[in-house]
Design an enzyme around this catalytic site. Structure first.
Site, PDB file in Angstrom:
ATOM      1  CG  ASP A 154      -1.879   1.199   1.220  1.00 44.69           C
ATOM      2  OD1 ASP A 154      -1.826   2.009   0.275  1.00 44.69           O
ATOM      3  OD2 ASP A 154      -2.676   1.326   2.169  1.00 44.69           O
ATOM      4  CB  ALA A 155       3.639   2.035  -2.292  1.00 48.36           C
TER       5      ALA A 155
END
Ligand SMILES: Nc1ncnc2c1ncn2[C@@H]1O[C@H](COP(=O)(O)OP(=O)(O)OP(=O)(O)O)[C@@H](O)[C@H]1O
Ligand SMILES: [Mg+2]
Length: 251
Positions: free
Chosen positions: A175-176
């Site tokens: 979940d960058a």
């Protein structure tokens, strides 16, 4: 629709958060799209952060396991406690001495936003280089993501079943989005949070989302994409960016 953001109205503090406050006033710092909240307890070196989600499922188990696995290799929060009960589920961590890359100090003007975008790119590169793929027990593969989305009732297009070939297999953040990189005032990378989906995948699974999130986290943020990719050290890959953004949206 609920958007993920720093809460700006009054917030009900869940009882479990009060129990861990130990005399400190819980300060709401984040609300996610699923109704979950994060509070800061205390300041400076004594700061702790407590993530809370409504519902009794022990949903932080995956994140606790992944944070503990990654801790010897990169800077991530130390988990102090976690649990679940009638009052929701929670994870308490020691504060890292950085600010979210979407803190107002990084969103207020173009120069600051460029500093943040470069910090996010450098941070992702450092993470991808540091985490050992061959020792990682977690996968974030396309097939697993699609299978899971379908069990959750999402209709994922057949066309997404065939991803582009792997460019470079790394341990991805999972979940960058911009707020999950913590930066020092000067933009130096301090660490990463929100590792509940960490796992082995092509690096473009992270890069597609990290660059995309610039568009919604910084005013007119598309222009920042080249800063992020340059700091990461890679040329834009149109095909893989398009594919992994579509997969992100669908799952
Ligand atoms: N240990 C920590 N040290 C410093 N800041 C933290 C820590 N834990 C959480 N934060 C802050 O709280 C914010 C929310 O935490 P996190 O991203 O883990 O929550 P989330 O609800 O899963 O977010 P998302 O909206 O991405 O799903 C982070 O962006 C960061 O600013
Ligand atoms: Mg987050």
């Amino acid at each position: 629709m609920l958007i993920a953001a720093v809460p700006d109205g009054p917030i009900d503090v869940p009882p479990i958060v009060g129990e861990y406050a130990d005399g400190d006033t819980p300060v709401p710092v984040w609300r996610n799209t699923r109704g979950g909240l994060t509070f800061r307890l205390g300041d400076g070196e004594l700061a702790r952060f407590i993530k809370w989600m409504p519902g009794g499922d022990p949903i932080f188990e995956a994140e606790v396991a992944r944070v503990s696995w990654a801790a010897p290799f990169i800077e991530v929060p130390r988990v102090l406690a976690s649990g679940s009960g009638d009052d929701g589920s929670w994870m308490l961590t020691a504060g890292l001495p950085g600010h979210s890359a979407v803190d107002v100090r990084f969103t207020s003007d173009e120069t600051a936003a460029r500093v943040a975008a470069r910090g996010i790119g450098a941070g992702l590169r450092r993470m991808h280089d540091a985490l050992p793929v061959d020792r990682c027990p977690y996968s974030w593969s396309v097939s697993q993501r699609i299978a899971r989305a379908r069990t959750e009732g999402l209709a994922v297009a057949e066309s997404l079943q065939t991803p582009p070939s792997i460019d470079r297999l790394v341990v991805c953040h999972g979940d960058a989005c911009a707020p999950n990189t913590l930066l020092a005032d000067d933009g130096a990378v301090v660490g990463h949070v929100d590792l509940g989906s960490l796992g082995v995948a092509d690096r473009w699974a992270d890069l597609a989302v990290a660059t995309w999130s610039l568009e919604w986290n910084y005013a007119g943020g598309e222009f920042l994409e080249s800063d992020l990719l340059e700091a990461y050290g890679v040329a834009r890959d149109d095909e893989r960016i398009e594919y992994y953004r579509a997969l992100w949206a669908a799952t």
